[in-house]
Design a protein around this motif. Sequence first.
Motif, mmCIF file in Angstrom:
data_model
loop_
_atom_site.group_PDB
_atom_site.id
_atom_site.type_symbol
_atom_site.label_atom_id
_atom_site.label_comp_id
_atom_site.label_asym_id
_atom_site.label_seq_id
_atom_site.Cartn_x
_atom_site.Cartn_y
_atom_site.Cartn_z
ATOM 1 N N MET A 10 0.951 -1.148 0.084
ATOM 2 C CA MET A 10 -0.005 -0.041 0.019
ATOM 3 C C MET A 10 0.816 1.106 0.054
ATOM 4 N N ASN A 11 0.314 2.335 -0.364
ATOM 5 C CA ASN A 11 0.651 3.655 -0.103
ATOM 6 C C ASN A 11 -0.462 4.503 0.367
ATOM 7 N N GLY A 12 -0.370 5.856 0.233
ATOM 8 C CA GLY A 12 -1.461 6.527 0.996
ATOM 9 C C GLY A 12 -2.949 6.477 0.194
ATOM 10 N N ASP A 13 -2.723 6.041 -0.882
ATOM 11 C CA ASP A 13 -4.051 6.020 -1.884
ATOM 12 C C ASP A 13 -4.518 4.623 -1.959
ATOM 13 N N LYS A 14 -3.720 3.780 -1.971
ATOM 14 C CA LYS A 14 -4.262 2.471 -2.362
ATOM 15 C C LYS A 14 -3.697 1.385 -1.665
ATOM 16 N N ALA A 15 -4.744 0.303 -1.251
ATOM 17 C CA ALA A 15 -4.086 -0.850 -0.659
ATOM 18 C C ALA A 15 -4.482 -1.957 -1.272
ATOM 19 N N CYS A 31 -8.730 -4.824 -3.245
ATOM 20 C CA CYS A 31 -8.059 -3.698 -3.392
ATOM 21 C C CYS A 31 -9.121 -2.688 -2.879
ATOM 22 N N LEU A 32 -8.322 -1.717 -2.016
ATOM 23 C CA LEU A 32 -9.097 -0.663 -1.254
ATOM 24 C C LEU A 32 -8.508 0.726 -2.025
ATOM 25 N N ASN A 33 -9.228 1.739 -2.220
ATOM 26 C CA ASN A 33 -8.624 3.219 -2.536
ATOM 27 C C ASN A 33 -9.261 4.118 -1.707
ATOM 28 N N ARG A 34 -8.461 5.122 -1.530
ATOM 29 C CA ARG A 34 -8.794 6.231 -0.626
ATOM 30 C C ARG A 34 -9.760 6.894 -1.637
ATOM 31 N N GLN A 35 -10.750 7.631 -0.772
ATOM 32 C CA GLN A 35 -11.744 8.480 -1.440
ATOM 33 C C GLN A 35 -11.201 9.728 -1.955
ATOM 34 N N PRO A 36 -11.327 10.246 -3.289
ATOM 35 C CA PRO A 36 -10.658 11.307 -4.030
ATOM 36 C C PRO A 36 -11.117 12.636 -2.926
ATOM 37 N N THR A 53 -8.755 18.263 5.404
ATOM 38 C CA THR A 53 -9.599 17.081 4.547
ATOM 39 C C THR A 53 -8.719 15.768 4.379
ATOM 40 N N TYR A 54 -7.480 16.217 3.777
ATOM 41 C CA TYR A 54 -6.588 15.195 3.413
ATOM 42 C C TYR A 54 -6.313 14.163 4.296
ATOM 43 N N ARG A 55 -6.041 14.920 5.474
ATOM 44 C CA ARG A 55 -5.497 14.157 6.759
ATOM 45 C C ARG A 55 -6.768 13.373 7.344
ATOM 46 N N HIS A 56 -8.053 14.070 7.150
ATOM 47 C CA HIS A 56 -9.045 13.024 7.635
ATOM 48 C C HIS A 56 -9.485 11.998 6.722
ATOM 49 N N GLN A 57 -9.156 12.074 5.322
ATOM 50 C CA GLN A 57 -9.617 11.075 4.476
ATOM 51 C C GLN A 57 -8.401 9.885 4.525
ATOM 52 N N HIS A 58 -7.140 10.449 4.891
ATOM 53 C CA HIS A 58 -6.049 9.355 5.054
ATOM 54 C C HIS A 58 -6.334 8.671 6.256
ATOM 55 N N SER A 80 -0.433 -15.223 8.465
ATOM 56 C CA SER A 80 0.629 -14.656 8.386
ATOM 57 C C SER A 80 0.458 -13.331 7.483
ATOM 58 N N LEU A 81 1.149 -12.216 7.840
ATOM 59 C CA LEU A 81 1.052 -10.736 7.182
ATOM 60 C C LEU A 81 2.289 -10.447 6.913
ATOM 61 N N TYR A 82 2.488 -9.703 5.661
ATOM 62 C CA TYR A 82 3.759 -9.228 5.426
ATOM 63 C C TYR A 82 3.186 -7.635 4.766
ATOM 64 N N LEU A 83 3.406 -6.630 5.497
ATOM 65 C CA LEU A 83 3.145 -5.339 5.091
ATOM 66 C C LEU A 83 4.291 -4.629 4.177
ATOM 67 N N VAL A 84 3.913 -4.270 3.089
ATOM 68 C CA VAL A 84 5.010 -3.482 2.186
ATOM 69 C C VAL A 84 4.496 -2.063 2.188
ATOM 70 N N ALA A 85 5.336 -1.314 2.547
ATOM 71 C CA ALA A 85 4.837 0.163 2.389
ATOM 72 C C ALA A 85 5.934 1.140 3.058
#
Length: 101
Positions: A10-15, A31-36, A53-58, A80-85
């Motif tokens: 993930m990044n700040g906009d997509k997981a 796949c999850l996407n941050r709302q624009p 607004t940006y902080r709230h959405q994130h 098990s879980l591997y996080l890549v970010a």
Amino acid sequence: MRSKAWVLVMNGDKAIFLLRNQNKQIREFLCLNRQPQEDSHDSKDMMADQNRTYRHQHHAFYEEVRSTLQKYRAEGLLDSLYLVAAPKVLGDIREGLDKNT
């Protein structure tokens, strides 16, 4: 379907949730996407409003990712879980996860 390993990229906009099944095939599970961000032209301090607004959405997006992880762990689907970010994103996600996840 029971999975041995999950990967969350993930990044700040997509997981993107990837899983490896018993045949060792990796596939996208979710796949999850941050709302624009919506433009607001009514504010005198538009930049401050956009930052809030940006902080709230994130925050809402990260909470959605965390609750998704915790839901699948509680259902026994997450072994098990591997996080890549990026480090900041990784810290923000890990910060709100419960102890078991």
